[in-house]
Design an enzyme around this catalytic site. Structure first.
Site, PDB file in Angstrom:
ATOM      1  N   GLU A   1     -10.547   3.554   3.481  1.00  0.00           N
ATOM      2  CA  GLU A   1      -9.653   4.375   2.673  1.00  0.00           C
ATOM      3  C   GLU A   1     -10.002   4.117   1.218  1.00  0.00           C
ATOM      4  OE1 GLU A   1      -5.542   3.656   3.816  1.00  0.00           O
ATOM      5  OE2 GLU A   1      -5.718   5.106   5.454  1.00  0.00           O
TER       6      GLU A   1
ATOM      7  N   THR B   1      -4.684   6.320   0.028  1.00  0.00           N
ATOM      8  CA  THR B   1      -5.958   7.030   0.083  1.00  0.00           C
ATOM      9  C   THR B   1      -5.972   8.163  -0.942  1.00  0.00           C
ATOM     10  OG1 THR B   1      -5.991   6.568   2.432  1.00  0.00           O
ATOM     11  CG2 THR B   1      -7.553   8.214   1.621  1.00  0.00           C
TER      12      THR B   1
ATOM     13  N   ASP C   1       0.844  -1.189   0.000  1.00  0.00           N
ATOM     14  CA  ASP C   1       0.000   0.000   0.000  1.00  0.00           C
ATOM     15  C   ASP C   1       0.879   1.239   0.000  1.00  0.00           C
ATOM     16  OD1 ASP C   1      -2.465   1.280  -0.052  1.00  0.00           O
ATOM     17  OD2 ASP C   1      -2.451   1.582   2.113  1.00  0.00           O
TER      18      ASP C   1
ATOM     19  N   TYR D   1       1.198   5.655  -0.391  1.00  0.00           N
ATOM     20  CA  TYR D   1       0.722   6.808   0.399  1.00  0.00           C
ATOM     21  C   TYR D   1       0.939   8.016  -0.508  1.00  0.00           C
ATOM     22  CZ  TYR D   1       0.475   9.525   4.856  1.00  0.00           C
ATOM     23  OH  TYR D   1       0.145  10.369   5.891  1.00  0.00           O
TER      24      TYR D   1
ATOM     25  N   ARG E   1       0.514  15.892  13.260  1.00  0.00           N
ATOM     26  CA  ARG E   1       1.858  16.401  13.562  1.00  0.00           C
ATOM     27  C   ARG E   1       1.865  17.914  13.605  1.00  0.00           C
ATOM     28  NH1 ARG E   1       3.163  12.150  10.219  1.00  0.00           N
ATOM     29  NH2 ARG E   1       3.300  13.590   8.489  1.00  0.00           N
TER      30      ARG E   1
ATOM     31  N   TYR F   1       2.019   2.332  15.539  1.00  0.00           N
ATOM     32  CA  TYR F   1       2.765   2.521  14.286  1.00  0.00           C
ATOM     33  C   TYR F   1       4.199   3.040  14.433  1.00  0.00           C
ATOM     34  CZ  TYR F   1       2.490   7.632  13.550  1.00  0.00           C
ATOM     35  OH  TYR F   1       2.658   8.977  13.614  1.00  0.00           O
TER      36      TYR F   1
ATOM     37  N   ARG G   1      -8.096   3.346  13.148  1.00  0.00           N
ATOM     38  CA  ARG G   1      -7.209   4.489  13.400  1.00  0.00           C
ATOM     39  C   ARG G   1      -6.615   4.482  14.796  1.00  0.00           C
ATOM     40  NH1 ARG G   1      -6.119   5.831   8.349  1.00  0.00           N
ATOM     41  NH2 ARG G   1      -7.970   6.371   7.150  1.00  0.00           N
TER      42      ARG G   1
ATOM     43  N   HIS H   1      -3.885  13.858   0.880  1.00  0.00           N
ATOM     44  CA  HIS H   1      -4.100  12.959   2.015  1.00  0.00           C
ATOM     45  C   HIS H   1      -2.941  13.050   3.011  1.00  0.00           C
ATOM     46  CE1 HIS H   1      -5.160   9.448   4.377  1.00  0.00           C
ATOM     47  NE2 HIS H   1      -4.004   8.880   4.080  1.00  0.00           N
TER      48      HIS H   1
ATOM     49  N   GLU I   1     -10.496  12.177   7.441  1.00  0.00           N
ATOM     50  CA  GLU I   1     -10.360  13.503   6.846  1.00  0.00           C
ATOM     51  C   GLU I   1     -11.723  14.177   6.632  1.00  0.00           C
ATOM     52  OE1 GLU I   1      -7.865  11.221   3.942  1.00  0.00           O
ATOM     53  OE2 GLU I   1      -7.194  13.252   3.461  1.00  0.00           O
TER      54      GLU I   1
ATOM     55  N   GLU J   1      -9.263   3.835  -2.354  1.00  0.00           N
ATOM     56  CA  GLU J   1      -8.034   3.654  -3.115  1.00  0.00           C
ATOM     57  C   GLU J   1      -8.333   2.933  -4.427  1.00  0.00           C
ATOM     58  OE1 GLU J   1      -4.620   2.166  -1.054  1.00  0.00           O
ATOM     59  OE2 GLU J   1      -5.221   3.027   0.879  1.00  0.00           O
TER      60      GLU J   1
HETATM   61 MN    MN Z   1      -4.092   2.828   2.592  1.00  0.00          MN
END
Ligand code: MN
Length: 428
Positions: free
Chosen positions: A211, A362, A138, A140, A154, A256, A249, A145, A376, A213
């Site tokens: 997500e 995403t 996957d 990013y 952050r 993570y 999430r 996104h 989001e 995609e």
């Molecule tokens: Mn993804």
């Protein structure tokens, strides 16, 4: 260079195709299906509301001109064997099927027995994962996104990490939990910890998210040590499908650091059943966004690298009679192209298999209604979505159904992906 094969815009099928069907004669995507009368899975191509049963065509002698084709390649529970015979076989198969079903050809139309057996209603068929998936990665690759997520978690002033504009960021996902459209998923459980909690607890995720995609599926193997340059990636990509990269999430946020996504992702990934070939998508090829920082030579590309594919997400609770649309965006917004993703993926010499699934990441667009996740769309839960049943959503609840749709359209011709539809069950 790859030479693509498509029908002209003006070509029409003798089969009646509903207005706005994703499955025009120009499309003819590949999938694997069975019926209650004929339970053996086999290769089908979608046309209108029907599936063309290639095994029936083969047995009737209608595919004799397709080089390298055999009965075993069509009576198969994945497309992998067919793809392994090479592009000349599957491309010729699709071209021959297009010929048989285009206006002016009577070989099937005037053969009453064959006509009755070769067309299977999609609504009466069981559809499977189109390929046996060895590897799932996957990416990013949507700048919007990555910017949204970086701003939320952050630094709003500096949302992109320093590597993002140089590397198509990705991680290795889990292929064993990829499920086809229509298979319900169970709410995952895991370790949860809010910032204020002194220690984690174990329980069902409270932040289940989709997500939006797309995925490209590979049709040609490489050997360990081999690299695919951006100029050759088209030869390795068989086609595209819709992908819902389910995410928990809260599990993800706690686990993570430092190694990236793990159990917050691997519980399920939903894939649409039809692979739309790059051949069918060529007329919709467009330029992607301008890359604002120069990329290293191995990531440089020439000419249009992406596709104008409209995408939607629809949401339906158990108490609603029909879904509502919660997102509308376009694949063309993706910052990193599939050519760059695949060239980067193999830049260290890792090998790819036939039938691998490579998720785009995403797909979020520039406007708040074009964001490809609940995270989001509801901006970390601060802007809930009102549903017609009177309830609100910040994330996905038990009993909800998420439906993703995608299509390209131009000059009266629609080349679509159908849908990936998934309901969510309570945690076990
Ligand atoms: Mn993804």
């Amino acid at each position: 260079m790859q030479t693509f094969t498509n029908l002209p815009w003006t070509a029409r099928s003798w089969l009646e195709i509903p207005v706005n069907s994703d499955f025009s004669i120009q499309n003819l995507p590949f999938g694997i299906f069975s019926t209650s009368e004929a339970r053996q899975p086999r290769v089908g191509l979608a046309l209108g509301e029907f599936i063309i049963d290639t095994a029936v065509l083969f047995d009737a002698g209608m595919l004799a001109q397709v080089p390298g084709l055999s009965r075993e390649l069509l009576y198969a529970n994945s497309l992998n064997s067919l793809l392994s015979t090479g592009v000349s076989t599957w491309r010729a198969l699709r071209v021959r099927v297009a010929e048989l079903f285009t206006q002016g050809n009577n070989d099937v139309l005037k053969n009453a027995d064959l006509h009755a057996r070769v067309l299977v209603k999609q609504s009466q068929a069981q559809l499977y994962l189109p390929t046996k998936v060895s590897n799932y990665v996957d990416f990013y690759s949507s700048r919007e996104h990555a910017t949204n997520v970086g701003a939320m978690f952050r630094d709003p002033q500096n949302p992109l990490l320093p590597n993002w504009l140089h590397i198509p960021i990705g991680y290795n996902g889990r292929s064993s939990s990829i499920v086809p459209s229509g298979v319900a998923i169970q709410r995952p459980q895991g370790q949860l910890k809010n910032d204020a909690d002194p220690a984690p607890t174990f329980g069902p995720t409270r932040q289940l998210d989709f997500e939006l995609e797309m995925a490209f599926i590979t049709g040609k193997q490489t050997q360990l040590g081999e690299r695919i340059p951006t100029s050759a990636t088209d030869e390795h990509i068989f086609g595209l499908a819709l992908l819902n990269d389910w995410s928990a999430r809260d599990i993800q946020r706690w686990e993570y650091v430092p190694l990236g996504p793990f159990l917050g992702k691997t519980f399920a990934t939903s894939l649409s059943p039809w692979i739309v070939t790059l051949d069918a998508l060529q007329p919709f090829r467009v330029e992607g966004p301008e890359q604002t920082v120069p990329v290293l030579p191995y990531l440089q590309t020439h000419g249009p690298q992406t596709y104008d594919i409209q995408l939607e997400v629809w949401l339906q609770s158990a108490r609603m009679n029909e879904p509502i649309k919660v997102c509308h965006t376009n694949f063309r917004h993706m910052y990193w192209s599939m050519a760059q993703q695949l060239a980067h993926m193999t830049s260290n010499g890792t090998n790819i298999d036939i039938g691998d699934v490579y998720g785009s990441g995403t797909i979020s667009g520039p406007t708040p209604d074009s964001y490809g996740s609940m995270l989001e769309l509801c901006w970390k839960g601060t802007k809930p979505i009102d549903l017609p049943d009177g309830s609100q959503r910040k994330f996905i609840e038990d009993g909800d159904t998420v439906i993703m749709k995608g299509w390209a359209q131009k000059n009266g011709v629609r080349v679509g992906f159908g849908e990936v539809r998934t309901s969510v069950l309570a945690a076990n």
